[in-house]
Design a protein around this motif. Structure first.
Motif, PDB file in Angstrom:
ATOM      1  N   THR A  93       0.861  -1.185   0.000  1.00  0.00           N
ATOM      2  CA  THR A  93       0.000   0.000   0.000  1.00  0.00           C
ATOM      3  C   THR A  93       0.897   1.234   0.000  1.00  0.00           C
ATOM      4  OG1 THR A  93      -0.120   0.403   2.398  1.00  0.00           O
ATOM      5  CG2 THR A  93      -1.567  -1.306   1.501  1.00  0.00           C
ATOM      6  N   PRO A  94       0.337   2.406  -0.289  1.00  0.00           N
ATOM      7  CA  PRO A  94       1.151   3.635  -0.237  1.00  0.00           C
ATOM      8  C   PRO A  94       1.786   3.895   1.124  1.00  0.00           C
ATOM      9  CG  PRO A  94      -0.898   4.032  -1.413  1.00  0.00           C
ATOM     10  CD  PRO A  94      -1.010   2.668  -0.812  1.00  0.00           C
ATOM     11  N   ARG A  95       1.215   3.308   2.184  1.00  0.00           N
ATOM     12  CA  ARG A  95       1.748   3.507   3.535  1.00  0.00           C
ATOM     13  C   ARG A  95       2.675   2.372   3.958  1.00  0.00           C
ATOM     14  NH1 ARG A  95      -3.254   4.246   7.328  1.00  0.00           N
ATOM     15  NH2 ARG A  95      -1.562   4.276   8.880  1.00  0.00           N
ATOM     16  N   GLY A  96       2.980   1.465   3.058  1.00  0.00           N
ATOM     17  CA  GLY A  96       3.823   0.321   3.398  1.00  0.00           C
ATOM     18  C   GLY A  96       3.033  -0.966   3.328  1.00  0.00           C
ATOM     19  N   ARG A  97       3.646  -2.055   3.729  1.00  0.00           N
ATOM     20  CA  ARG A  97       2.988  -3.359   3.646  1.00  0.00           C
ATOM     21  C   ARG A  97       1.936  -3.521   4.745  1.00  0.00           C
ATOM     22  NH1 ARG A  97       4.219  -6.972   0.152  1.00  0.00           N
ATOM     23  NH2 ARG A  97       5.970  -6.572  -1.241  1.00  0.00           N
ATOM     24  N   LEU A  98       0.809  -4.111   4.334  1.00  0.00           N
ATOM     25  CA  LEU A  98      -0.325  -4.278   5.228  1.00  0.00           C
ATOM     26  C   LEU A  98      -0.578  -5.769   5.427  1.00  0.00           C
ATOM     27  CD1 LEU A  98      -2.711  -2.771   6.657  1.00  0.00           C
ATOM     28  CD2 LEU A  98      -4.030  -3.183   4.571  1.00  0.00           C
ATOM     29  N   ALA A  99      -0.480  -6.243   6.666  1.00  0.00           N
ATOM     30  CA  ALA A  99      -0.695  -7.669   6.971  1.00  0.00           C
ATOM     31  C   ALA A  99      -2.192  -7.921   7.120  1.00  0.00           C
ATOM     32  CB  ALA A  99       0.048  -8.063   8.243  1.00  0.00           C
ATOM     33  N   VAL A 100      -2.837  -8.305   6.021  1.00  0.00           N
ATOM     34  CA  VAL A 100      -4.284  -8.519   6.039  1.00  0.00           C
ATOM     35  C   VAL A 100      -4.647  -9.884   6.622  1.00  0.00           C
ATOM     36  CG1 VAL A 100      -4.782  -6.922   4.166  1.00  0.00           C
ATOM     37  CG2 VAL A 100      -4.179  -9.285   3.633  1.00  0.00           C
ATOM     38  N   VAL A 101      -3.704 -10.815   6.620  1.00  0.00           N
ATOM     39  CA  VAL A 101      -3.843 -12.082   7.328  1.00  0.00           C
ATOM     40  C   VAL A 101      -2.569 -12.261   8.138  1.00  0.00           C
ATOM     41  CG1 VAL A 101      -4.165 -14.570   7.143  1.00  0.00           C
ATOM     42  CG2 VAL A 101      -5.252 -13.063   5.468  1.00  0.00           C
ATOM     43  N   ASP A 102      -2.722 -12.559   9.429  1.00  0.00           N
ATOM     44  CA  ASP A 102      -1.568 -12.524  10.322  1.00  0.00           C
ATOM     45  C   ASP A 102      -1.526 -13.755  11.223  1.00  0.00           C
ATOM     46  OD1 ASP A 102       0.617 -11.730  11.750  1.00  0.00           O
ATOM     47  OD2 ASP A 102      -0.325 -10.009  12.711  1.00  0.00           O
ATOM     48  N   GLY A 103      -0.786 -14.787  10.779  1.00  0.00           N
ATOM     49  CA  GLY A 103      -0.583 -15.973  11.613  1.00  0.00           C
ATOM     50  C   GLY A 103      -1.787 -16.883  11.708  1.00  0.00           C
ATOM     51  N   LEU A 104      -2.481 -17.088  10.598  1.00  0.00           N
ATOM     52  CA  LEU A 104      -3.703 -17.895  10.597  1.00  0.00           C
ATOM     53  C   LEU A 104      -3.386 -19.364  10.363  1.00  0.00           C
ATOM     54  CD1 LEU A 104      -6.835 -17.941  10.601  1.00  0.00           C
ATOM     55  CD2 LEU A 104      -6.709 -17.661   8.111  1.00  0.00           C
ATOM     56  N   SER A 105      -3.976 -20.232  11.174  1.00  0.00           N
ATOM     57  CA  SER A 105      -3.798 -21.682  11.033  1.00  0.00           C
ATOM     58  C   SER A 105      -5.126 -22.398  11.195  1.00  0.00           C
ATOM     59  CB  SER A 105      -2.812 -22.220  12.077  1.00  0.00           C
ATOM     60  OG  SER A 105      -1.531 -21.653  11.932  1.00  0.00           O
ATOM     61  N   PHE A 106      -5.364 -23.377  10.333  1.00  0.00           N
ATOM     62  CA  PHE A 106      -6.551 -24.221  10.470  1.00  0.00           C
ATOM     63  C   PHE A 106      -6.390 -25.444   9.575  1.00  0.00           C
ATOM     64  CE2 PHE A 106      -7.604 -21.173   7.095  1.00  0.00           C
ATOM     65  CZ  PHE A 106      -8.065 -21.992   6.067  1.00  0.00           C
ATOM     66  N   GLU A 107      -7.282 -26.410   9.737  1.00  0.00           N
ATOM     67  CA  GLU A 107      -7.289 -27.618   8.918  1.00  0.00           C
ATOM     68  C   GLU A 107      -8.703 -27.889   8.432  1.00  0.00           C
ATOM     69  OE1 GLU A 107      -5.753 -30.891  11.135  1.00  0.00           O
ATOM     70  OE2 GLU A 107      -3.685 -30.118  11.190  1.00  0.00           O
ATOM     71  N   ILE A 108      -8.804 -28.561   7.296  1.00  0.00           N
ATOM     72  CA  ILE A 108     -10.091 -29.043   6.799  1.00  0.00           C
ATOM     73  C   ILE A 108      -9.904 -30.498   6.387  1.00  0.00           C
ATOM     74  CG2 ILE A 108     -11.994 -28.705   5.189  1.00  0.00           C
ATOM     75  CD1 ILE A 108     -11.110 -25.862   4.765  1.00  0.00           C
ATOM     76  N   ALA A 109     -10.744 -31.357   6.921  1.00  0.00           N
ATOM     77  CA  ALA A 109     -10.670 -32.776   6.578  1.00  0.00           C
ATOM     78  C   ALA A 109     -11.404 -33.051   5.276  1.00  0.00           C
ATOM     79  CB  ALA A 109     -11.277 -33.613   7.706  1.00  0.00           C
ATOM     80  N   ARG A 110     -11.121 -34.178   4.687  1.00  0.00           N
ATOM     81  CA  ARG A 110     -11.840 -34.587   3.478  1.00  0.00           C
ATOM     82  C   ARG A 110     -13.331 -34.717   3.783  1.00  0.00           C
ATOM     83  NH1 ARG A 110      -7.849 -36.390  -0.028  1.00  0.00           N
ATOM     84  NH2 ARG A 110      -5.851 -36.748   1.019  1.00  0.00           N
ATOM     85  N   GLY A 111     -14.154 -34.130   2.960  1.00  0.00           N
ATOM     86  CA  GLY A 111     -15.588 -34.207   3.143  1.00  0.00           C
ATOM     87  C   GLY A 111     -16.153 -33.256   4.175  1.00  0.00           C
ATOM     88  N   GLU A 112     -15.305 -32.448   4.795  1.00  0.00           N
ATOM     89  CA  GLU A 112     -15.746 -31.541   5.861  1.00  0.00           C
ATOM     90  C   GLU A 112     -15.992 -30.144   5.321  1.00  0.00           C
ATOM     91  OE1 GLU A 112     -14.208 -30.284  10.322  1.00  0.00           O
ATOM     92  OE2 GLU A 112     -12.749 -30.447   8.702  1.00  0.00           O
ATOM     93  N   CYS A 113     -16.866 -29.404   5.980  1.00  0.00           N
ATOM     94  CA  CYS A 113     -17.106 -27.996   5.651  1.00  0.00           C
ATOM     95  C   CYS A 113     -16.712 -27.128   6.843  1.00  0.00           C
ATOM     96  CB  CYS A 113     -18.568 -27.758   5.300  1.00  0.00           C
ATOM     97  SG  CYS A 113     -18.914 -26.031   4.827  1.00  0.00           S
ATOM     98  N   LEU A 114     -15.783 -26.210   6.604  1.00  0.00           N
ATOM     99  CA  LEU A 114     -15.371 -25.228   7.608  1.00  0.00           C
ATOM    100  C   LEU A 114     -15.889 -23.871   7.180  1.00  0.00           C
ATOM    101  CD1 LEU A 114     -13.616 -24.276  10.065  1.00  0.00           C
ATOM    102  CD2 LEU A 114     -11.768 -23.912   8.395  1.00  0.00           C
ATOM    103  N   GLY A 115     -16.587 -23.192   8.071  1.00  0.00           N
ATOM    104  CA  GLY A 115     -17.068 -21.844   7.802  1.00  0.00           C
ATOM    105  C   GLY A 115     -16.142 -20.812   8.412  1.00  0.00           C
ATOM    106  N   ILE A 116     -15.843 -19.751   7.651  1.00  0.00           N
ATOM    107  CA  ILE A 116     -15.075 -18.624   8.174  1.00  0.00           C
ATOM    108  C   ILE A 116     -15.984 -17.407   8.162  1.00  0.00           C
ATOM    109  CG2 ILE A 116     -13.093 -17.104   7.851  1.00  0.00           C
ATOM    110  CD1 ILE A 116     -11.525 -19.304   6.701  1.00  0.00           C
ATOM    111  N   VAL A 117     -16.125 -16.762   9.316  1.00  0.00           N
ATOM    112  CA  VAL A 117     -16.995 -15.595   9.441  1.00  0.00           C
ATOM    113  C   VAL A 117     -16.206 -14.433  10.032  1.00  0.00           C
ATOM    114  CG1 VAL A 117     -19.059 -17.013   9.714  1.00  0.00           C
ATOM    115  CG2 VAL A 117     -17.813 -16.266  11.733  1.00  0.00           C
ATOM    116  N   GLY A 118     -16.742 -13.234   9.841  1.00  0.00           N
ATOM    117  CA  GLY A 118     -16.115 -12.031  10.358  1.00  0.00           C
ATOM    118  C   GLY A 118     -16.547 -10.842   9.533  1.00  0.00           C
ATOM    119  N   GLU A 119     -16.294  -9.651  10.063  1.00  0.00           N
ATOM    120  CA  GLU A 119     -16.640  -8.432   9.346  1.00  0.00           C
ATOM    121  C   GLU A 119     -15.843  -8.302   8.054  1.00  0.00           C
ATOM    122  OE1 GLU A 119     -17.305  -4.807  12.205  1.00  0.00           O
ATOM    123  OE2 GLU A 119     -15.890  -6.176  13.163  1.00  0.00           O
ATOM    124  N   SER A 120     -16.303  -7.420   7.168  1.00  0.00           N
ATOM    125  CA  SER A 120     -15.531  -7.102   5.972  1.00  0.00           C
ATOM    126  C   SER A 120     -14.165  -6.574   6.393  1.00  0.00           C
ATOM    127  CB  SER A 120     -16.254  -6.041   5.140  1.00  0.00           C
ATOM    128  OG  SER A 120     -17.478  -6.541   4.646  1.00  0.00           O
TER     129      SER A 120
END
Length: 345
Positions: A25-52
């Motif tokens: 960005t004009p103000r430098g690098r922006l960490a829009v995702v910061d240290g995220l970890s998760f797993e999804i198994a075969r056949g599984e559905c994981l939902g991710i929710v949160g504000e825009s």
């Protein structure tokens, strides 16, 4: 520190480890995702929710290798044990389709305006399933009918501008399903659809997921859709995971104040007609200069001085995970599903 959610008994298809996405960005690098970890198994559905702006879509784009030019990605994205961040561009392209496919949230700009719908769909079946053009067109017609589009044969001859927004969204869903991916990433897949068609699409996705053993990452703002579609849910705020666990338990007994605030803001039968809905005060933090401590601290009704002193670590116990020093009280007896311990304990 291990910040991943507890593994399910099934073999994981996707493992995301300490993902960090930085955008220029004009103000430098922006960490829009910061240290995220998760797993999804075969056949599984994981939902991710949160504000825009919480990092949901950027996580999906990182998996697909479609982040903006100049983006810097760190961590590991393991699909069937293969690190997507370490493969060649050609290999990454080959994995799109049979490895993973994505339903984008903007059907207006996701289809080529110069090509007929049939040609765009058939190309997927030809490329990823080795079909002839005639077989690919027939399969495209079948899938269009399966996602609730009548007169599918006529639709194959039309251009995107001749379809409504909801019809274009269903075409995008059909296009993703044609590749028969191991992992389907659905980014707000029912935004442009009326409630009846929403339910039809969700039932279709659920049926295909179970029949094909397809894993699904479901990104949405609608907690109701998550409760109907996903075995587990991960709540994101300001680029980080703040709570995760089995969907029914998280939505029935939220532990993070942010999760509780999201649930309180939902309209429901108890809301008096004409009254104002509950809202979360304040604004998300500026990630160019993120807070030293809890990123939700300035908006949290349970904030204490220690919340603001230092970064809050991810803690896990049983099937639940949490990033909070002063969580909401558990309802009833404090069972094993609510006990959250420090990493390594």
């Amino acid at each position: 520190m291990n910040t991943s959610m507890n593994s399910t008994p099934k073999e994981p298809l996707l493992q995301v480890r300490e993902l960090r996405v930085q955008l220029p960005t004009p103000r430098g690098r922006l960490a829009v995702v910061d240290g995220l970890s998760f797993e999804i198994a075969r056949g599984e559905c994981l939902g991710i929710v949160g504000e825009s702006g919480s990092g949901k879509s950027q996580t999906a784009l990182a998996l697909m290798g479609l982040n903006a030019d100049g983006a810097r990605l760190e961590g590991e994205l393991l699909l069937d044990g293969e690190n997507l961040l370490g493969v060649s561009p050609a290999r990454r392209r080959a994995l799109r389709g049979p490895g993973m496919a994505m339903i984008f949230q903007d059907p207006m700009s996701s289809l080529n305006p110069y090509l007929r719908i049939g040609l765009q769909l058939a190309e997927v079946a030809e490329l990823h399933q080795g079909m002839t053009r005639a077989a690919a067109m027939a399969e495209s017609e079948r899938v269009l009918d399966a996602v609730g589009l009548s007169a599918a044969r006529l639709l194959l001859t039309q251009y995107p501008h001749e379809l409504s927004g909801g019809m274009r969204q269903r075409v995008m869903i059909a296009m993703a399903l044609l590749a028969k991916p191991k992992l389907l990433i659905a980014d707000e897949p029912t935004t442009a659809l009326d409630p009846t068609i929403q339910r039809q699409i969700l039932r279709l996705l659920d049926t295909l997921r179970r029949e094909l053993g397809m894993a699904m990452l479901f990104i949405t703002h609608d907690l109701g859709l998550v409760s109907e579609s996903c075995e587990r849910v991960l709540v994101m705020y300001a680029g980080q995971a703040v709570e995760a666990g089995p969907t029914a338990r998280v939505l029935r007994h939220p532990l993070h104040p942010y999760t509780g605030a999201l649930l309180a803001a939902r309209p429901g039968p108890s809301v008096v007609p004409g009254s104002r809905l509950a809202a979360i005060g304040g604004q998300p933090p500026d990630l160019h200069e993120p807070p030293r401590g809890c990123r939700f601290g300035e908006r949290c009704a349970r904030v204490e001085p220690d919340c603001l002193d230092a970064p809050v670590a991810w803690r896990s116990g049983g099937p639940r995970g949490l990033r909070c020093l002063h969580p909401l009280p558990a309802v009833g007896a404090r069972s094993a599903e609510h006990r959250i311990t420090e990493p390594g304990h």
